[in-house]
Design a protein around this motif. Structure first.
Motif, short mmCIF file in Angstrom:
data_model
loop_
_atom_site.label_atom_id
_atom_site.label_comp_id
_atom_site.label_asym_id
_atom_site.label_seq_id
_atom_site.Cartn_x
_atom_site.Cartn_y
_atom_site.Cartn_z
N ASP A 136 0.83 -1.22 0.00
CA ASP A 136 0.00 0.00 0.00
C ASP A 136 0.86 1.26 0.00
OD1 ASP A 136 -2.39 -1.25 -0.07
OD2 ASP A 136 -3.02 -0.74 1.98
N GLN A 137 1.90 1.25 0.84
CA GLN A 137 2.74 2.45 0.95
C GLN A 137 3.49 2.73 -0.34
OE1 GLN A 137 2.96 4.73 3.53
NE2 GLN A 137 1.20 3.60 4.28
N LEU A 138 3.96 1.66 -0.98
CA LEU A 138 4.67 1.85 -2.26
C LEU A 138 3.74 2.46 -3.30
CD1 LEU A 138 6.81 -1.41 -2.50
CD2 LEU A 138 7.69 0.92 -2.51
N ILE A 139 2.49 2.02 -3.27
CA ILE A 139 1.51 2.58 -4.22
C ILE A 139 1.32 4.07 -3.94
CG2 ILE A 139 -0.94 2.56 -4.87
CD1 ILE A 139 -0.82 -0.51 -4.57
N ILE A 140 1.22 4.44 -2.66
CA ILE A 140 1.03 5.86 -2.31
C ILE A 140 2.21 6.69 -2.81
CG2 ILE A 140 0.91 7.51 -0.39
CD1 ILE A 140 -0.70 5.35 1.16
N VAL A 141 3.43 6.22 -2.51
CA VAL A 141 4.61 6.99 -2.93
C VAL A 141 4.67 7.07 -4.45
CG1 VAL A 141 7.13 7.18 -2.85
CG2 VAL A 141 5.91 6.34 -0.87
N ALA A 142 4.41 5.95 -5.11
CA ALA A 142 4.49 5.94 -6.59
C ALA A 142 3.44 6.89 -7.17
CB ALA A 142 4.30 4.52 -7.11
N GLU A 143 2.26 6.92 -6.58
CA GLU A 143 1.23 7.83 -7.10
C GLU A 143 1.61 9.29 -6.86
OE1 GLU A 143 -2.90 5.55 -7.58
OE2 GLU A 143 -2.57 6.35 -5.57
N ASN A 144 2.15 9.57 -5.68
CA ASN A 144 2.59 10.95 -5.41
C ASN A 144 3.70 11.36 -6.36
OD1 ASN A 144 0.76 10.96 -3.36
ND2 ASN A 144 2.24 10.84 -1.69
N LEU A 145 4.59 10.40 -6.60
CA LEU A 145 5.70 10.68 -7.51
C LEU A 145 5.17 10.90 -8.94
CD1 LEU A 145 8.75 10.91 -7.69
CD2 LEU A 145 8.90 8.44 -7.91
N SER A 146 4.17 10.16 -9.31
CA SER A 146 3.63 10.33 -10.68
C SER A 146 3.04 11.72 -10.84
CB SER A 146 2.62 9.24 -11.02
OG SER A 146 1.37 9.52 -10.46
N GLN A 147 2.45 12.25 -9.77
CA GLN A 147 1.92 13.63 -9.82
C GLN A 147 3.03 14.63 -10.07
OE1 GLN A 147 -0.65 15.66 -7.14
NE2 GLN A 147 -1.68 13.78 -6.53
N LEU A 148 4.14 14.41 -9.36
CA LEU A 148 5.27 15.33 -9.53
C LEU A 148 5.82 15.25 -10.96
CD1 LEU A 148 7.57 17.22 -8.62
CD2 LEU A 148 8.76 15.23 -7.70
N ILE A 149 5.97 14.02 -11.45
CA ILE A 149 6.53 13.87 -12.81
C ILE A 149 5.62 14.57 -13.82
CG2 ILE A 149 7.17 12.21 -14.61
CD1 ILE A 149 7.81 10.20 -12.31
N GLU A 150 4.33 14.39 -13.64
CA GLU A 150 3.37 15.02 -14.56
C GLU A 150 3.53 16.55 -14.54
OE1 GLU A 150 -0.63 13.66 -13.80
OE2 GLU A 150 -1.39 15.30 -15.06
N GLN A 151 3.66 17.06 -13.33
CA GLN A 151 3.79 18.51 -13.17
C GLN A 151 5.09 19.03 -13.78
OE1 GLN A 151 1.81 21.19 -12.87
NE2 GLN A 151 0.81 19.76 -11.45
N VAL A 152 6.17 18.28 -13.57
CA VAL A 152 7.47 18.68 -14.13
C VAL A 152 7.38 18.70 -15.66
CG1 VAL A 152 9.88 17.94 -14.43
CG2 VAL A 152 8.85 17.90 -12.16
N LEU A 153 6.72 17.68 -16.22
CA LEU A 153 6.61 17.62 -17.68
C LEU A 153 5.73 18.74 -18.23
CD1 LEU A 153 6.49 13.74 -18.22
CD2 LEU A 153 8.30 15.31 -18.91
N ASN A 154 4.67 19.08 -17.50
CA ASN A 154 3.83 20.23 -17.92
C ASN A 154 4.66 21.49 -17.99
OD1 ASN A 154 1.55 18.73 -18.01
ND2 ASN A 154 0.77 19.36 -15.99
N LYS A 155 5.45 21.68 -16.94
CA LYS A 155 6.27 22.89 -16.86
C LYS A 155 7.34 22.87 -17.95
CE LYS A 155 6.62 26.37 -13.95
NZ LYS A 155 5.44 27.15 -13.60
N ALA A 156 7.92 21.69 -18.19
CA ALA A 156 8.97 21.57 -19.21
C ALA A 156 8.40 21.97 -20.57
CB ALA A 156 9.51 20.15 -19.25
N GLU A 157 7.18 21.55 -20.83
CA GLU A 157 6.52 21.90 -22.10
C GLU A 157 6.41 23.43 -22.23
OE1 GLU A 157 5.39 20.32 -24.81
OE2 GLU A 157 4.48 22.19 -25.55
N LYS A 158 5.98 24.07 -21.14
CA LYS A 158 5.83 25.53 -21.17
C LYS A 158 7.16 26.25 -21.34
CE LYS A 158 1.66 25.93 -18.42
NZ LYS A 158 1.54 25.17 -17.17
N GLU A 159 8.22 25.63 -20.80
CA GLU A 159 9.52 26.31 -20.77
C GLU A 159 10.51 25.72 -21.76
OE1 GLU A 159 9.90 28.94 -18.95
OE2 GLU A 159 8.13 28.81 -17.65
#
Ligand code: ARG
Length: 500
Positions: A136-159
């Motif tokens: 369960d904990q690994l799933i939580i961390v992986a999901e939180n991490l996926s949010q960050l990756i998504e956000q970084v990629l959004n920003k990378a696209e803009k920049e």
């Protein structure tokens, strides 16, 4: 400015929006927080393990279906009482397993409670609880991490077109773009998420039924209890089921340490780029913290906390490895300590990617300043040498020599001049002719960037490709996590249904 809610901290009046409460809590850490007992965290998993084991005992005829029903009823009632806060672990009763058995037999007076320990031991029970918890904990961390990756990629696209200096040794090195910089962050985080999801696959097997370490004469059905717990398979050798306790914890701690190192690098980048001296990044008011004495302060505390949490993880990974070292095969109480370490590690680190994700979403690159800084430090010197070698079919080392001199002669001007280059060309005896237009073009950062079009380079097209590849990669990982989550939820729901 009048705040509707009274401020919880003494600083912050100089900010235009109130600070993010999650960030305040993240930075305050354990200064003002207490910790629950380790086995409180395992409670719901212990109920699940008990339910699965009792259902297996009924299926194999070791207990009757009526006995199983009585056990299920008591276990589910206890689960509800714990959820509502009515039941708390009694420290007199050693651990969660004894607490649960005591509740069923003594408190509820369920006769069958005396049979529930048939074919199992606390050793395989806790090993099972831990795997459910870790999954369960690994799933939580992986999901939180996926949010960050998504956000970084959004920003990378803009920049993707935002020119900025790149550094080696903290010194001006070569011109790049913020998009290229950030897709480096996300590429490292994708490795982390791959590792964490691989860890889920690795530990997703059932140790239940291994008993103390050496199996049992009861005719148990390990495949069935494994299925009820949503595991992919049975972990076969009963002795190794017990000996491997702590091993998954150590592996996870080391992989989370690597993730935290990456988050630490992102943090360090944000700390430096946002100082007034670099002036390339503005951290949103919600994510800076103030000082109790200096009213002007805008501190990146979150980033410093992340860096030190990384160090905390390294220590945890080391301790976990140490606990396992040199133990004789079989259960040893040493591994009890591994619970505290890994539970603390998850408590400390799980939400870290979320904080960074919000920071990334709201931070603002200072384009003007970034472009200005690209004019300093002769960051195009190697690119000009490359251009000369390519254009006039010369050896790179020859051109490097020309540029070394040209930089020396341009020192005062602060950027490469046509005159300095011409002088350097003449002195090194290279017979080529460079025009003022050539030099102007080579002094234009976007022109320099656009020549780096290979896979993984900073040219806009290359960064676009990286963003697309990484988004596809992330999508696959997230789909995989969703499948596992669904399987777990299905197994859990059917097990927590009352009756048999
Ligand atoms: N609380 C113990 C642990 O976490 C449970 C197992 C105790 N087993 C034993 N043989 N003493 O390891």
């Amino acid at each position: 400015m009048t705040n509707e809610k009274p401020k919880q901290q003494i600083w912050g009046s100089r900010l235009s929006v109130p600070p993010d409460q999650l960030n305040i809590e993240f930075c305050a850490g354990r200064d003002v927080k207490s910790l629950p007992m380790a086995d409180e965290v395992l409670f719901k998993y212990d109920i699940w393990t008990n339910l699965a084991h009792s259902k297996m005992l009924a299926k194999t005829g070791i207990i009757s279906s009526e006995e199983q029903k009585a056990l299920s009823d008591a276990l589910l009632e206890l689960f509800e009482k714990h959820e509502s806060g009515e039941f708390k672990l009694d420290p007199e009763k050693e651990d969660v397993h004894i607490n649960v058995e005591h509740y069923i037999t003594q408190h509820k007076g369920v006769e069958a409670g005396k049979k529930i320990h048939s074919g199992r031991s606390r050793n395989d029970q806790v090993a099972t609880d831990m795997r459910l918890y870790l999954r369960d904990q690994l799933i939580i961390v992986a999901e939180n991490l996926s949010q960050l990756i998504e956000q970084v990629l959004n920003k990378a696209e803009k920049e993707k077109k935002s020119i900025m200096p790149g550094f080696t040794h903290y010194q001006p090195a070569m011109i790049t773009t913020a998009g290229h910089w950030m897709t480096a962050w996300s590429q490292s985080l994708l490795r982390d998420i791959d590792r964490l999801t691989r860890n889920i696959d690795e530990l997703n097997s059932s140790p239940l039924g291994a008993a103390a370490s050496f199996g049992t004469s009861w005719a148990i059905d390990r495949e069935y209890s494994s299925h009820l717990l949503g595991f992919e398979k049975v972990d076969e050798n009963s002795l190794d089921c017990i000996c491997s306790r702590g091993e998954y914890e150590a592996m996870i701690a080391s992989n989370i340490s690597m993730m935290m190192n990456h988050l630490g690098t992102i943090s360090q980048d944000i700390i430096l780029l946002s100082t007034p001296y670099y002036d390339m990044l503005h951290i949103d008011d919600r994510y800076v913290t103030g000082s109790s004495i200096m009213p002007q302060k805008r501190n990146p505390d979150f980033a410093e906390v992340i860096r030190s949490k990384a160090a905390y993880c390294h220590g945890t990974a080391n301790s976990l490895l140490g606990i396992l070292k040199g133990s004789m095969s079989g259960y040893n109480r040493d591994v009890q300590q591994s619970k505290y370490l890994i539970i603390d590690l998850f408590r400390e680190c799980s939400t870290t990617p979320l904080i960074l994700s919000d920071v990334c979403k709201t931070m603002v690159f200072q384009h003007e300043s970034m472009e200005k800084l690209c004019q300093l430090g002769f960051m195009n010197a190697a690119d000009v040498a490359d251009w000369m070698a390519q254009t006039f079919n010369l050896a790179f080392r020859e051109c490097y020599e020309v540029l070394s001199l040209a930089v020396k002669y341009s020192d005062e001007a602060g950027k490469l001049t046509h005159g300095a280059l011409a002088r350097a060309i003449k002195e090194t005896g290279v017979s080529i002719d460079i025009t003022v237009d050539d030099v102007n073009l080579l002094n234009t950062p976007s022109a320099v960037i656009n020549r780096k079009r290979h896979t993984g380079g900073p040219a806009v097209e290359s960064v676009e490709k990286m963003i697309k590849n990484q988004q596809d990669h992330l999508k696959k990982v997230v789909q995989g996590i969703d499948i596992i989550k669904e399987k777990i939820a299905e197994a859990r729901n059917s097990c927590f249904k009352d009756g048999t």
